[in-house]
Design an enzyme around this catalytic site. Structure first.
Site, short mmCIF file in Angstrom:
data_model
loop_
_atom_site.label_atom_id
_atom_site.label_comp_id
_atom_site.label_asym_id
_atom_site.label_seq_id
_atom_site.Cartn_x
_atom_site.Cartn_y
_atom_site.Cartn_z
N HIS B 67 -4.18 4.30 5.37
CA HIS B 67 -3.08 3.33 5.45
C HIS B 67 -1.89 3.92 6.21
O HIS B 67 -1.24 3.25 7.01
CB HIS B 67 -2.70 2.92 4.02
CG HIS B 67 -1.45 2.12 3.93
ND1 HIS B 67 -0.25 2.66 3.52
CD2 HIS B 67 -1.20 0.83 4.22
CE1 HIS B 67 0.69 1.73 3.54
NE2 HIS B 67 0.14 0.60 3.96
N GLU B 70 -2.57 3.83 9.81
CA GLU B 70 -2.38 2.46 10.30
C GLU B 70 -0.91 2.24 10.68
O GLU B 70 -0.59 1.74 11.76
CB GLU B 70 -2.83 1.47 9.21
CG GLU B 70 -2.53 0.01 9.49
CD GLU B 70 -1.89 -0.68 8.31
OE1 GLU B 70 -0.72 -1.10 8.44
OE2 GLU B 70 -2.53 -0.81 7.24
N HIS B 71 0.00 2.62 9.77
CA HIS B 71 1.43 2.47 10.08
C HIS B 71 1.81 3.25 11.34
O HIS B 71 2.51 2.75 12.21
CB HIS B 71 2.28 3.03 8.92
CG HIS B 71 2.59 2.03 7.86
ND1 HIS B 71 3.88 1.70 7.53
CD2 HIS B 71 1.79 1.29 7.06
CE1 HIS B 71 3.86 0.81 6.54
NE2 HIS B 71 2.61 0.54 6.24
N GLU B 142 7.13 0.85 0.09
CA GLU B 142 5.98 -0.06 -0.06
C GLU B 142 5.25 0.23 -1.38
O GLU B 142 4.91 -0.69 -2.13
CB GLU B 142 5.02 0.09 1.14
CG GLU B 142 3.89 -0.93 1.15
CD GLU B 142 2.97 -0.79 2.37
OE1 GLU B 142 3.16 0.14 3.18
OE2 GLU B 142 2.06 -1.64 2.50
#
Lengths: 426, 429
Positions: B67, B70-71, B142
């Site tokens: 993840h 991905e960012h 997040e």
């Protein structure tokens, strides 16, 4: 070619809107009922569509009603409530497969019209009252629905901001009504209200899909007939400004602080400045290339989400963000600086062009879904204006930097709401 | 380029496997404004133990790294790619699941330019220590946001209950602690292992000309050099068949309790047609059991044990699978008990009538037609299906072929007390 071609026809007591398109494998009927948002009716209106969709006279239990929908190739029945400016809007929609994609040639569209008519005009009623069991069950669910806003902190802080900001205005009411008013609703009272709403609400039926206009008109004419009416209009949204900024801080057991800031834009859908307001909001906080995202998230790394959005019919702009409790001052000051920058015209031609392109993209994407088409078209019903999507996009294209800055100057800070963890400030 | 037609649905799909190994699919959608494209790698949160290319030892990477990567892929030397997309009138996004990382854009103009941007940014990693550090603040927020979200905590709590070793139990974003260990070198190592074109799939759906788009993609890829890619080696510890933990209760700042009952799947090693049939049979089963027209739903609703947040779902990927059912409730213990009893009763043969099965199959077919109105659904689901060696467009014929036996067998295989688990969120005292 028009972006959406809507044909509108006055029927008995309502308007029929047909949008013919071959895009979808389903046909969609959307029924809208609109009345002014008022404390005395908000809870009744919230309960009503849920009672209507749970049973009817031919399908007296939820099991029977849903089994019939399953039989119609899983037609969906869906109800929803929304606040649009000072109006409370009930939506009841039915979506059904287009039989041309099935091996079975059952005429499904007509059945969808019959079903919608059944739900709307043949409720499960005995002796002037809705079925008592149904009403009791739905009252219980409604209470849980109202209460559930508390458990989702993002929704909760958004709701609390509006409540604080619009304290003496109908807009402060919860879209699902007031929990304390639920218990007082009787099956008789709800039925009376049903009759009142059917007689007085502004009614619209949208039909979206690969359908012949003449078929839609004949089904609607045959199955749905209501009395003529002149629907009530809500008083125009006040453009009031507060003398000082209202600051509200609430403590709860949460890890992340929720910062929600409300502004009065003093511009509503249909105003000449509305297009500039859209572009302003986009540059300021509407997108991931916007000032808020770049400065609060990308540069200062304070938040995962930070965005602004408009309530076009009420003339509000809301900024929302999730931040660490200790970063409140920094976040608020960055947000304020960005608004000042907008007022001073401190943004580039490129930011402006980029934003227009993205908004246009967003509008065109919205009308790729049946529900999106209805949402876009229904703005005209709510505002009493006639603005086509093409006009909307053309007018936005013409907006200048000066107009955006001038519109930004009309935007005034009203309320800063902060939901903070119990450790804050220590 | 291959052309595959689906007569009943009136759709055409174009496919080519490029020399680099990249699978490219194009589905033209006339009348739509929007083009939607996803570029997906078969790499998700579960891939945390693997052999990097050219290495001899397996590595374990920090939780949340897929993840995080991905960012970070959105950031380049000259700024971030969101800017580039919005200049071109597009909106871009990405998501990481247990098994996939997808990058996507949607736009109603400049489609070719946006497609070029999409492919190029995903194939051009740029990580520095400084930008990696900065991202830790954003992702930290997040993670904190999800920590406050009772539905997410409930969902993950249930998955944690089910699995003893399998990395599906790890939160996709990781924890603030785990991501603190991530470095730019680790990101490059993951990137090099999993972002080879032969491990990826590009799907474009919208009002496009397939020949033109395929030529563009071919040209783009032929300019880049890729080594032959060896098979990716992942390591996963063995997983017992029973649920790791029977029950967990989380106290949170909520007013209404929540309760989910989970069942760990016993058919985790399927793929292809077998998996499709099993997955659809279980979806049909759950619908028969808990759909709004079922007796069980009526009972639960009438007794006030559920409200309209009630839902059910079956998830299966290669290596793991689970069913879950539940929602908000005023009596989480009684709901858990009732649901488990209903499930066990449903295991008995002969409880489902042919009529109910036929009706439910019709419902599922209609739901599929509704779903393929959505370009997003087509692209995302097609990719998921392809990664599991299934074909999205086999759904309707497979549904039509499902028999009572199939549903009863699926029920018999899934439903077993030892695989049950319960997770609840209750108000703090």
């Amino acid at each position: 070619m028009a972006v959406i071609s809507e044909s509108v026809k006055a029927m008995n007591g309502y308007k029929l809107h047909v949008v013919k398109t071959e895009k979808y494998k389903t046909n969609t009927l959307v029924w809208k009922m609109k009345a002014p948002l008022e404390k005395s009716t908000v809870t009744l209106r919230s309960l009503l569509p849920h009672v209507l969709q749970s049973s009817s006279s031919s399908y007296p239990s939820t099991g029977k009603l849903r089994a019939y929908l399953d039989e119609l190739y899983g037609a969906t029945l869906f109800v929803d409530l929304a606040k649009k400016g000072e109006y409370h809007v009930i939506t009841i929609s039915v979506e059904i497969a287009n039989e041309k994609f099935l091996s079975d040639p059952t005429p499904l569209l007509k059945k969808a019209f019959q079903f919608l008519a059944e739900i709307l005009t043949k409720p499960n009623v005995h002796e002037g009252a809705f079925d008592e069991d149904t009403v009791e069950k739905e009252k219980r669910t409604l209470k849980q629905r109202i209460q559930s806003v508390y458990d989702d902190k993002m929704r909760y802080s958004n709701f609390r901001l509006v409540q604080e900001m619009c304290k003496d205005e109908p807009y402060a009411l919860h879209v699902h009504g007031e929990k304390d008013d639920v218990d007082n609703i009787t099956p008789q009272r709800l039925y009376e209200y049903y009759q009142q709403a059917m007689a007085q609400d502004e009614l619209d039926l949208y039909v979206i899909g690969d359908v012949e206009e003449a078929d839609a008109e004949s089904y609607a004419g045959e199955l749905l007939t209501f009395e003529k009416r002149s629907p009530q209009t809500a008083p125009a949204s006040s453009g009031r400004t507060k003398e000082s900024v209202n600051e509200v801080r609430e403590e709860q057991d949460v890890k992340q602080g929720k910062l929600n800031i409300g502004y009065r834009t003093n511009v509503v859908y249909g105003d000449p400045e509305y297009y500039a307001l859209q572009v302003f909001n986009g540059i300021f906080g509407g997108f991931s290339h916007s000032k808020l995202f770049l400065n609060v998230r990308e540069k200062a790394s304070l938040a995962y989400y930070v965005a602004s959005r408009l309530e076009s019919h009420k003339g509000l702009m809301m900024v929302m963000s999730g931040i660490d409790n200790s970063n409140y001052d920094q976040a608020v000051s960055i947000i304020k600086e960005q608004l000042e920058a907008m007022k001073n015209g401190d943004f580039t031609e490129q930011e402006m062009e980029q934003t227009k392109a993205v908004i246009k993209n967003q509008l065109l994407e919205t009308v790729d879904t049946a529900r999106g088409i209805v949402e876009v078209l229904y703005h005209n019903v709510v505002s009493g204006k006639e603005i086509t999507l093409q006009t909307w996009m053309d007018e936005m294209d013409k907006v200048t930097k000066e107009e955006i800055a001038a519109t930004a100057k009309k935007v005034s800070l009203d309320t800063v709401y902060f939901l903070t963890g119990k450790e804050a400030g220590k | 380029m291959e052309k595959i037609t689906f007569d009943q649905l009136q759709e055409e799909l174009y496919y080519e496997k490029l020399e680099s190994g990249l699978d490219v699919y194009i589905l033209p959608k006339k009348g739509f404004n929007k083009t939607y494209a996803t570029f997906t790698t078969k790499y998700g949160s579960i891939d945390n133990h693997f052999l990097p290319p050219g290495k001899e030892e397996y590595v374990n990477v920090p939780d949340g790294i897929a993840h995080f990567l991905e960012h970070k892929l959105f950031e380049k030397e000259d700024g971030d790619v969101f800017q580039q997309f919005s200049k071109q009138g597009a909106s871009a996004n990405a998501f990481t699941s247990f098994t996939r990382t997808a990058y996507l854009f949607s736009s109603t103009s400049n489609v070719e330019m946006n497609l070029e941007t999409l492919i190029d940014f995903v194939q051009d990693p740029y990580f520095t220590e400084k930008t990696v550090e900065k991202e830790k603040g954003i992702i930290g927020q997040e993670i904190t946001m999800y920590d406050d979200n009772p539905d997410w905590r409930l969902y993950f709590g249930l998955i944690e209950n089910m699995f003893k070793n399998h990395p599906v139990k790890i939160d996709i974003a990781g924890t603030i602690e785990s991501i603190s260990h991530i470095t730019k070198d680790m990101l490059y190592e993951c990137y090099e292992t999993f972002y080879h074109p032969s491990n990826m799939l590009l799907f474009i759906v919208g009002p496009v000309d397939p020949d033109q788009i395929m030529t563009q993609v071919r040209d783009n890829q032929s300019k880049k050099d890729y080594n032959e890619m060896a098979e990716i080696k992942r390591q996963v510890e063995g997983e017992p068949s029973e649920a790791a933990k029977k029950k967990k209760v989380l106290e949170m700042n909520v007013q209404t309790s929540k309760c989910l009952v989970g069942i760990k799947s016993s058919t985790a090693n399927q793929s292809g047609k077998e998996m499709l049939k099993n997955e659809l049979s279980l979806n049909v089963l759950l619908d028969i059991l808990f759909g709004k027209s079922s007796e069980q739903y009526s009972t639960l609703y009438s007794e006030g044990l559920i409200d309209d947040t009630f839902s059910f779902d079956y998830t299966q990927e290669q290596g793991f699978g689970f069913a879950m059912v539940g929602g908000d409730t005023n009596d989480p213990d009684r709901l858990a008990e009732t649901l488990q009893k209903m499930l066990l009763d449903a295991r008995e043969k002969g409880t489902i009538s042919q009529e109910t099965l036929d009706r439910t199959k019709k419902k599922k077919i209609g739901a599929f037609l509704r779903a393929v109105n959505s370009p997003e659904y087509i692209a995302n689901q097609f990719t998921r299906y392809a990664f599991n060696e299934m074909d999205l467009f086999d759904v309707v014929p497979t549904l039509e072929s499902i028999t009572l036996d199939d549903v009863e067998n699926a029920a018999g295989n899934l439903i077993s007390e030892e695989r049950f688990t319960v997770c609840q969120v209750v108000p703090k005292k």
